[in-house]
Write a protein that holds these residues in place. Structure first.
Motif, PDB file in Angstrom:
ATOM      1  N   ALA A 187     -59.966 125.185 -27.837  1.00 49.33           N
ATOM      2  CA  ALA A 187     -58.980 124.112 -27.984  1.00 49.33           C
ATOM      3  C   ALA A 187     -59.285 123.268 -29.221  1.00 49.33           C
ATOM      4  O   ALA A 187     -58.390 122.947 -30.010  1.00 49.33           O
ATOM      5  N   THR A 188     -60.565 122.929 -29.399  1.00 52.44           N
ATOM      6  CA  THR A 188     -60.946 122.148 -30.583  1.00 52.44           C
ATOM      7  C   THR A 188     -60.599 122.908 -31.856  1.00 52.44           C
ATOM      8  O   THR A 188     -60.016 122.356 -32.802  1.00 52.44           O
ATOM      9  N   ALA A 189     -60.953 124.209 -31.868  1.00 50.61           N
ATOM     10  CA  ALA A 189     -60.686 125.012 -33.074  1.00 50.61           C
ATOM     11  C   ALA A 189     -59.192 125.050 -33.358  1.00 50.61           C
ATOM     12  O   ALA A 189     -58.758 124.881 -34.508  1.00 50.61           O
ATOM     13  N   ARG A 190     -58.404 125.262 -32.307  1.00 52.40           N
ATOM     14  CA  ARG A 190     -56.958 125.365 -32.503  1.00 52.40           C
ATOM     15  C   ARG A 190     -56.389 124.059 -33.077  1.00 52.40           C
ATOM     16  O   ARG A 190     -55.579 124.081 -33.995  1.00 52.40           O
ATOM     17  N   ARG A 191     -56.873 122.934 -32.553  1.00 49.26           N
ATOM     18  CA  ARG A 191     -56.399 121.639 -33.054  1.00 49.26           C
ATOM     19  C   ARG A 191     -56.710 121.482 -34.535  1.00 49.26           C
ATOM     20  O   ARG A 191     -55.971 120.867 -35.274  1.00 49.26           O
ATOM     21  N   GLN A 192     -57.806 122.070 -34.953  1.00 50.63           N
ATOM     22  CA  GLN A 192     -58.192 121.931 -36.368  1.00 50.63           C
ATOM     23  C   GLN A 192     -57.657 123.075 -37.216  1.00 50.63           C
ATOM     24  O   GLN A 192     -57.995 123.217 -38.385  1.00 50.63           O
ATOM     25  N   GLY A 193     -56.839 123.930 -36.592  1.00 52.70           N
ATOM     26  CA  GLY A 193     -56.258 125.050 -37.329  1.00 52.70           C
ATOM     27  C   GLY A 193     -57.241 126.176 -37.608  1.00 52.70           C
ATOM     28  O   GLY A 193     -57.013 127.012 -38.489  1.00 52.70           O
ATOM     29  N   ASN A 194     -58.339 126.218 -36.860  1.00 51.45           N
ATOM     30  CA  ASN A 194     -59.327 127.285 -37.056  1.00 51.45           C
ATOM     31  C   ASN A 194     -59.241 128.298 -35.933  1.00 51.45           C
ATOM     32  O   ASN A 194     -58.617 128.038 -34.904  1.00 51.45           O
ATOM     33  N   GLU A 195     -59.901 129.416 -36.111  1.00 47.85           N
ATOM     34  CA  GLU A 195     -59.959 130.346 -34.990  1.00 47.85           C
ATOM     35  C   GLU A 195     -61.188 130.022 -34.142  1.00 47.85           C
ATOM     36  O   GLU A 195     -62.154 129.427 -34.616  1.00 47.85           O
ATOM     37  N   PRO A 196     -61.126 130.363 -32.849  1.00 45.72           N
ATOM     38  CA  PRO A 196     -62.236 129.994 -31.945  1.00 45.72           C
ATOM     39  C   PRO A 196     -63.572 130.486 -32.491  1.00 45.72           C
ATOM     40  O   PRO A 196     -63.662 131.599 -33.024  1.00 45.72           O
ATOM     41  N   PRO A 197     -64.614 129.662 -32.365  1.00 48.38           N
ATOM     42  CA  PRO A 197     -65.925 130.018 -32.921  1.00 48.38           C
ATOM     43  C   PRO A 197     -66.688 131.009 -32.036  1.00 48.38           C
ATOM     44  O   PRO A 197     -66.380 131.147 -30.853  1.00 48.38           O
ATOM     45  N   ALA A 198     -67.656 131.670 -32.637  1.00 48.37           N
ATOM     46  CA  ALA A 198     -68.581 132.506 -31.858  1.00 48.37           C
ATOM     47  C   ALA A 198     -69.441 131.571 -31.001  1.00 48.37           C
ATOM     48  O   ALA A 198     -69.684 130.435 -31.380  1.00 48.37           O
ATOM     49  N   LEU A 199     -69.855 132.047 -29.848  1.00 54.60           N
ATOM     50  CA  LEU A 199     -70.639 131.198 -28.936  1.00 54.60           C
ATOM     51  C   LEU A 199     -71.919 131.894 -28.506  1.00 54.60           C
ATOM     52  O   LEU A 199     -71.950 133.111 -28.320  1.00 54.60           O
ATOM     53  N   ARG A 200     -72.946 131.107 -28.347  1.00 52.75           N
ATOM     54  CA  ARG A 200     -74.197 131.603 -27.744  1.00 52.75           C
ATOM     55  C   ARG A 200     -74.777 130.467 -26.923  1.00 52.75           C
ATOM     56  O   ARG A 200     -75.395 129.567 -27.471  1.00 52.75           O
ATOM     57  N   ILE A 201     -74.533 130.496 -25.613  1.00 56.23           N
ATOM     58  CA  ILE A 201     -75.017 129.384 -24.785  1.00 56.23           C
ATOM     59  C   ILE A 201     -75.792 129.880 -23.571  1.00 56.23           C
ATOM     60  O   ILE A 201     -75.603 131.000 -23.098  1.00 56.23           O
ATOM     61  N   VAL A 202     -76.685 129.020 -23.101  1.00 49.73           N
ATOM     62  CA  VAL A 202     -77.249 129.200 -21.758  1.00 49.73           C
ATOM     63  C   VAL A 202     -76.978 127.926 -20.976  1.00 49.73           C
ATOM     64  O   VAL A 202     -76.902 126.845 -21.548  1.00 49.73           O
ATOM     65  N   VAL A 203     -76.780 128.094 -19.667  1.00 47.74           N
ATOM     66  CA  VAL A 203     -76.427 126.960 -18.817  1.00 47.74           C
ATOM     67  C   VAL A 203     -77.407 126.859 -17.653  1.00 47.74           C
ATOM     68  O   VAL A 203     -77.268 127.550 -16.653  1.00 47.74           O
ATOM     69  N   PRO A 204     -78.436 126.031 -17.799  1.00 41.06           N
ATOM     70  CA  PRO A 204     -79.343 125.839 -16.664  1.00 41.06           C
ATOM     71  C   PRO A 204     -78.744 124.811 -15.709  1.00 41.06           C
ATOM     72  O   PRO A 204     -78.030 123.912 -16.148  1.00 41.06           O
ATOM     73  N   GLY A 205     -79.006 124.959 -14.419  1.00 41.67           N
ATOM     74  CA  GLY A 205     -78.521 123.902 -13.514  1.00 41.67           C
ATOM     75  C   GLY A 205     -78.583 124.268 -12.046  1.00 41.67           C
ATOM     76  O   GLY A 205     -78.856 125.414 -11.669  1.00 41.67           O
ATOM     77  N   ARG A 206     -78.300 123.259 -11.222  1.00 45.75           N
ATOM     78  CA  ARG A 206     -78.334 123.432  -9.784  1.00 45.75           C
ATOM     79  C   ARG A 206     -77.055 124.080  -9.272  1.00 45.75           C
ATOM     80  O   ARG A 206     -75.965 123.804  -9.772  1.00 45.75           O
ATOM     81  N   THR A 207     -77.212 124.902  -8.239  1.00 49.34           N
ATOM     82  CA  THR A 207     -76.068 125.547  -7.606  1.00 49.34           C
ATOM     83  C   THR A 207     -76.254 125.459  -6.093  1.00 49.34           C
ATOM     84  O   THR A 207     -77.365 125.187  -5.630  1.00 49.34           O
ATOM     85  N   TYR A 208     -75.172 125.680  -5.364  1.00 49.81           N
ATOM     86  CA  TYR A 208     -75.206 125.409  -3.907  1.00 49.81           C
ATOM     87  C   TYR A 208     -74.498 126.514  -3.134  1.00 49.81           C
ATOM     88  O   TYR A 208     -73.462 127.014  -3.588  1.00 49.81           O
TER      89      TYR A 208
END
Ligand code: DAH
Length: 370
Positions: A187-208
């Motif tokens: 969404a951010t990229a589109r608003r700025q007229g760019n194409e979506p960026p490549a991503l590399r994430i990890v998400v640590p956290g609690r789950t139930y």
């Protein structure tokens, strides 16, 4: 008269020395009053001066005067020496022995789960993955729907859910952050007229989960989700990344094995196992791998085209892979802990006893503070 003066001086100095030897403050004061006080001997002698014949007054007067000075000087010196001596005695008595060893302070230690979490995050950070966090109370939409698990789909049976309202729940995994992150980035990229960026994430956290708690199930636990999206990632990239991380965490000698598995948000999906770091497949009674020689450590796969699309990424132009692992499970493996419930007992003594499992790589064997 002058003889009297000499005699007086001898006695006076004698008793002064005696009082000094005894370091007797009171005796010194008494001595001062006796000789130098307003009723003292010197005064008395001075009072006699007037009764003397005129020609004797001068000599006698100056003799008394100089005696007075000598006694004064002697007294001050004695007094000073006694004070010094008493002060030294006091200092000696109160001396602090700085050579005594200090008493050690009780030191806390990092909870093994935290330790594992930060080690795993660091292993992925080494490969360029950035850690992000997400909400623990999640919408059904992100937890299930946008991950290709529609309502009433049998795949929902894979997760036992704690509902908050009919549309909100305690997240059952960290996977919802896949779509949240992709949506935000595209969404951010589109608003700025760019194409979506490549991503590399990890998400640590609690789950139930709505679980019957036992040695391997808790209703609350930790996961680490991972997502990589770009134009050309492939299944071999997935294998390369996860094998590298398994080796960072469990030793460079690790071999990995990928077998087909099913998760609705990946296609193809796989389960990753590594060879047993404790027995390397040689012990049929191994406590870590139970004799199979392999240890399953996570689920993974190539991101499903529908999930990419839900995140605002065109599946024709983008590809990605994802994975999810349980922090408790990894920690149990590392330390040879066989009951997940121990993690939440909050018992420091228990963690003092924890050592790394037999066969654990040397790099794990950090000092555990006593
Ligand atoms: N979310 C899954 C679970 O909780 C774990 C998982 C499996 C995550 C495969 C993934 C994946 O990203 O690709 O059981």
């Amino acid at each position: 008269m002058v003889e009297d003066i000499t005699a007086l001086e001898t006695t006076a100095l004698g008793s002064l020395t005696a009082a000094e030897h005894r370091s007797d403050r009171q005796a010194l004061e008494q001595w001062r009053l006796t000789y130098l006080g307003s009723q003292g001997q010197i005064r008395q002698l001075m009072r006699c001066i007037g009764q003397l014949p005129l020609e004797e007054r001068r000599t006698f007067g100056s003799a008394v005067q100089s005696l007075a000075q000598r006694l004064e000087v002697a007294y001050k010196a004695s007094e000073q020496r006694v004070s010094d001596r008493l002060l030294n005695r006091e200092l000696e008595a109160e001396r602090i022995d700085v050579t005594l060893p200090g008493r050690p302070h009780a030191q806390g230690l990092i909870h093994p789960l935290r330790q594992t979490l930060s080690d795993v995050v660091r292993a992925f950070a080494n490969l360029g993955f950035q850690a992000v966090e997400g909400p623990e109370v999640e919408w059904d939409t992100y937890n299930f729907e946008l991950l290709n698990i529609p309502a009433n789909h049998p795949a929902r049976d894979m997760w036992d859910t704690l509902w908050i309202t009919d549309r909100m729940l305690l997240r059952t995994h960290t996977s919802p952050m896949q779509v949240r992150t992709m949506r935000m980035a595209s969404a951010t990229a589109r608003r700025q007229g760019n194409e979506p960026p490549a991503l590399r994430i990890v998400v640590p956290g609690r789950t139930y989960r709505y679980e019957q708690v036992d040695a391997t199930h808790e209703s609350q636990f930790m996961q680490l989700e991972g997502l990589l999206v770009d134009h050309q990632s492939s299944f071999s990239d997935l294998k390369g990344v996860l094998t590298d991380v398994a080796r960072q965490l469990f030793g460079q000698a690790r071999k990995t094995r990928f077998r087909c598995d099913y998760f609705p948000f990946v296609e193809p999906g796989a389960e990753l196992a590594m060879d047993c770091f404790a027995c390397e497949g040689r012990d049929p009674h191994c406590r870590v791998c139970h004799g199979s020689g392999w240890i399953e450590i996570l689920g993974c796969g190539m991101v499903h085209p529908k999930v990419l699309e839900n995140g605002g990424y065109d599946p024709q132009r983008y590809r990605g892979f994802a994975f999810g692992l349980g922090i408790e499970r990894i920690t149990m493996l590392r330390h040879g802990i066989d009951d997940i419930r121990l993690f939440y007992l909050n018992d420091v003594q228990l963690w003092r006893q924890v050592r790394y499992a037999p066969g654990a790589p040397r790099s794990w064997n950090r000092e555990v503070p006593e």
